[in-house]
Motif scaffolding. Structure first.
Motif, PDB file in Angstrom:
ATOM      1  N   TRP A  14       0.821  -1.201   0.000  1.00  0.00           N
ATOM      2  CA  TRP A  14       0.000   0.000   0.000  1.00  0.00           C
ATOM      3  C   TRP A  14       0.859   1.257   0.000  1.00  0.00           C
ATOM      4  O   TRP A  14       1.932   1.279   0.592  1.00  0.00           O
ATOM      5  N   GLY A  15       0.334   2.298  -0.619  1.00  0.00           N
ATOM      6  CA  GLY A  15       0.963   3.610  -0.548  1.00  0.00           C
ATOM      7  C   GLY A  15      -0.088   4.677  -0.791  1.00  0.00           C
ATOM      8  O   GLY A  15      -0.996   4.479  -1.596  1.00  0.00           O
ATOM      9  N   THR A  16       0.015   5.781  -0.088  1.00  0.00           N
ATOM     10  CA  THR A  16      -0.924   6.886  -0.268  1.00  0.00           C
ATOM     11  C   THR A  16      -0.175   8.073  -0.834  1.00  0.00           C
ATOM     12  O   THR A  16       0.898   8.423  -0.354  1.00  0.00           O
ATOM     13  N   GLY A  17      -0.757   8.688  -1.852  1.00  0.00           N
ATOM     14  CA  GLY A  17      -0.144   9.865  -2.452  1.00  0.00           C
ATOM     15  C   GLY A  17      -1.120  11.023  -2.458  1.00  0.00           C
ATOM     16  O   GLY A  17      -2.323  10.823  -2.584  1.00  0.00           O
ATOM     17  N   ARG A  18      -0.588  12.225  -2.322  1.00  0.00           N
ATOM     18  CA  ARG A  18      -1.417  13.426  -2.365  1.00  0.00           C
ATOM     19  C   ARG A  18      -0.739  14.478  -3.234  1.00  0.00           C
ATOM     20  O   ARG A  18       0.480  14.579  -3.249  1.00  0.00           O
ATOM     21  N   ARG A  19      -1.568  15.273  -3.921  1.00  0.00           N
ATOM     22  CA  ARG A  19      -1.066  16.389  -4.727  1.00  0.00           C
ATOM     23  C   ARG A  19      -2.217  17.343  -4.937  1.00  0.00           C
ATOM     24  O   ARG A  19      -3.282  16.921  -5.399  1.00  0.00           O
ATOM     25  N   LYS A  20      -2.039  18.615  -4.609  1.00  0.00           N
ATOM     26  CA  LYS A  20      -3.116  19.607  -4.650  1.00  0.00           C
ATOM     27  C   LYS A  20      -4.299  19.069  -3.847  1.00  0.00           C
ATOM     28  O   LYS A  20      -4.159  18.809  -2.663  1.00  0.00           O
ATOM     29  N   ASN A  21      -5.457  18.882  -4.470  1.00  0.00           N
ATOM     30  CA  ASN A  21      -6.611  18.340  -3.744  1.00  0.00           C
ATOM     31  C   ASN A  21      -6.822  16.861  -4.024  1.00  0.00           C
ATOM     32  O   ASN A  21      -7.816  16.288  -3.586  1.00  0.00           O
ATOM     33  N   ALA A  22      -5.932  16.252  -4.770  1.00  0.00           N
ATOM     34  CA  ALA A  22      -6.096  14.855  -5.155  1.00  0.00           C
ATOM     35  C   ALA A  22      -5.467  13.928  -4.117  1.00  0.00           C
ATOM     36  O   ALA A  22      -4.400  14.212  -3.584  1.00  0.00           O
ATOM     37  N   VAL A  23      -6.156  12.831  -3.863  1.00  0.00           N
ATOM     38  CA  VAL A  23      -5.649  11.799  -2.963  1.00  0.00           C
ATOM     39  C   VAL A  23      -5.764  10.466  -3.694  1.00  0.00           C
ATOM     40  O   VAL A  23      -6.812  10.154  -4.260  1.00  0.00           O
ATOM     41  N   ALA A  24      -4.690   9.698  -3.687  1.00  0.00           N
ATOM     42  CA  ALA A  24      -4.702   8.389  -4.335  1.00  0.00           C
ATOM     43  C   ALA A  24      -4.251   7.330  -3.343  1.00  0.00           C
ATOM     44  O   ALA A  24      -3.189   7.454  -2.745  1.00  0.00           O
ATOM     45  N   ARG A  25      -5.079   6.315  -3.180  1.00  0.00           N
ATOM     46  CA  ARG A  25      -4.708   5.157  -2.365  1.00  0.00           C
ATOM     47  C   ARG A  25      -4.309   4.058  -3.343  1.00  0.00           C
ATOM     48  O   ARG A  25      -5.132   3.580  -4.121  1.00  0.00           O
ATOM     49  N   LEU A  89       3.297   9.272  -6.413  1.00  0.00           N
ATOM     50  CA  LEU A  89       3.805   9.274  -5.046  1.00  0.00           C
ATOM     51  C   LEU A  89       3.366   8.015  -4.304  1.00  0.00           C
ATOM     52  O   LEU A  89       4.151   7.399  -3.580  1.00  0.00           O
ATOM     53  N   GLY A  90       2.117   7.611  -4.509  1.00  0.00           N
ATOM     54  CA  GLY A  90       1.624   6.393  -3.868  1.00  0.00           C
ATOM     55  C   GLY A  90       2.368   5.153  -4.334  1.00  0.00           C
ATOM     56  O   GLY A  90       2.700   4.269  -3.536  1.00  0.00           O
ATOM     57  N   VAL A  91       2.647   5.079  -5.628  1.00  0.00           N
ATOM     58  CA  VAL A  91       3.397   3.937  -6.173  1.00  0.00           C
ATOM     59  C   VAL A  91       4.804   3.914  -5.585  1.00  0.00           C
ATOM     60  O   VAL A  91       5.310   2.860  -5.178  1.00  0.00           O
ATOM     61  N   ALA A  92       5.435   5.072  -5.515  1.00  0.00           N
ATOM     62  CA  ALA A  92       6.793   5.137  -4.968  1.00  0.00           C
ATOM     63  C   ALA A  92       6.811   4.706  -3.504  1.00  0.00           C
ATOM     64  O   ALA A  92       7.709   3.969  -3.072  1.00  0.00           O
ATOM     65  N   ARG A  93       5.825   5.141  -2.737  1.00  0.00           N
ATOM     66  CA  ARG A  93       5.769   4.748  -1.325  1.00  0.00           C
ATOM     67  C   ARG A  93       5.505   3.252  -1.179  1.00  0.00           C
ATOM     68  O   ARG A  93       6.050   2.601  -0.286  1.00  0.00           O
ATOM     69  N   GLY A 110      13.399  11.927  -6.987  1.00  0.00           N
ATOM     70  CA  GLY A 110      12.409  12.863  -6.449  1.00  0.00           C
ATOM     71  C   GLY A 110      11.004  12.307  -6.378  1.00  0.00           C
ATOM     72  O   GLY A 110      10.044  13.062  -6.216  1.00  0.00           O
ATOM     73  N   TYR A 111      10.856  10.998  -6.474  1.00  0.00           N
ATOM     74  CA  TYR A 111       9.523  10.399  -6.480  1.00  0.00           C
ATOM     75  C   TYR A 111       8.922  10.259  -5.088  1.00  0.00           C
ATOM     76  O   TYR A 111       7.740   9.975  -4.958  1.00  0.00           O
ATOM     77  N   LEU A 112       9.714  10.436  -4.053  1.00  0.00           N
ATOM     78  CA  LEU A 112       9.202  10.293  -2.687  1.00  0.00           C
ATOM     79  C   LEU A 112       8.904  11.640  -2.041  1.00  0.00           C
ATOM     80  O   LEU A 112       8.547  11.703  -0.871  1.00  0.00           O
ATOM     81  N   THR A 113       9.043  12.712  -2.796  1.00  0.00           N
ATOM     82  CA  THR A 113       8.814  14.047  -2.259  1.00  0.00           C
ATOM     83  C   THR A 113       7.416  14.510  -2.630  1.00  0.00           C
ATOM     84  O   THR A 113       7.053  14.521  -3.805  1.00  0.00           O
ATOM     85  N   ARG A 114       6.637  14.885  -1.624  1.00  0.00           N
ATOM     86  CA  ARG A 114       5.296  15.390  -1.889  1.00  0.00           C
ATOM     87  C   ARG A 114       5.413  16.826  -2.377  1.00  0.00           C
ATOM     88  O   ARG A 114       6.101  17.644  -1.773  1.00  0.00           O
ATOM     89  N   ASP A 115       4.747  17.139  -3.469  1.00  0.00           N
ATOM     90  CA  ASP A 115       4.783  18.487  -4.030  1.00  0.00           C
ATOM     91  C   ASP A 115       3.895  19.390  -3.167  1.00  0.00           C
ATOM     92  O   ASP A 115       2.684  19.187  -3.105  1.00  0.00           O
ATOM     93  N   PRO A 116       4.464  20.383  -2.489  1.00  0.00           N
ATOM     94  CA  PRO A 116       3.673  21.176  -1.549  1.00  0.00           C
ATOM     95  C   PRO A 116       2.836  22.280  -2.202  1.00  0.00           C
ATOM     96  O   PRO A 116       2.050  22.934  -1.522  1.00  0.00           O
ATOM     97  N   ARG A 117       3.002  22.479  -3.503  1.00  0.00           N
ATOM     98  CA  ARG A 117       2.282  23.587  -4.140  1.00  0.00           C
ATOM     99  C   ARG A 117       0.780  23.326  -4.150  1.00  0.00           C
ATOM    100  O   ARG A 117       0.333  22.230  -4.452  1.00  0.00           O
ATOM    101  N   ALA A 118       0.027  24.344  -3.801  1.00  0.00           N
ATOM    102  CA  ALA A 118      -1.431  24.250  -3.812  1.00  0.00           C
ATOM    103  C   ALA A 118      -1.991  25.615  -4.193  1.00  0.00           C
ATOM    104  O   ALA A 118      -1.266  26.615  -4.214  1.00  0.00           O
TER     105      ALA A 118
END
Length: 138
Positions: A14-25, A89-93, A110-118
């Protein structure tokens, strides 16, 4: 998190990724490299866009595992770009769960870094976050 699949007994990562308002499990399951997003084929969901699909599969390609794991995703919120980046990000985690030795190459790319821009919030007195009303000298 590593869990054995109840039906097949295969390991699921399992891995969870987030970017802007998107969340992917994201779940990685040993398989043939198939991408499924919200029950749909990944190519169809991401409109056969090679940019989105390339972004998603980049961590697997970095490690040379593109045809060894199926990617099962539940994505919500945001648009396709945010969702694609959150899936990456979820795949990398999940790959880090698979083997801790996968972490250094993924981190250097850089695949494990969450992009903080929103999106920046709108301020009062302005039209948008930074766009001011037209200035009139007289």
């Amino acid at each position: 998190m590593v869990v054995a699949d109840a039906n097949s007994g295969r390991a699921v990562y399992w891995g969870t990724g987030r970017r802007k308002n998107a969340v992917a499990r994201v779940r990685l399951v040993p398989g043939t490299g198939q991408l499924t997003v919200n029950g749909k084929d990944g190519n169809l969901y991401f409109q056969f866009n090679p940019n989105y699909l390339g972004v998603i599969k980049a961590p697997l390609e970095t490690l040379g595992l593109e045809n060894e794991y199926d990617i099962l995703v539940k994505a919500e919120g945001g648009g396709l770009t945010g969702q694609a980046d959150s899936v990456r990000l979820g795949v990398a985690r999940a790959l880090c769960q698979l083997d801790p030795d996968n972490r250094p190459p993924l981190k250097t790319e850089g695949y494990l870094t969450r992009d903080p821009r929103a999106k920046e919030r709108k301020k009062y007195g302005l039209h948008k976050a930074r766009k001011a009303p037209q200035y009139s000298k007289r």
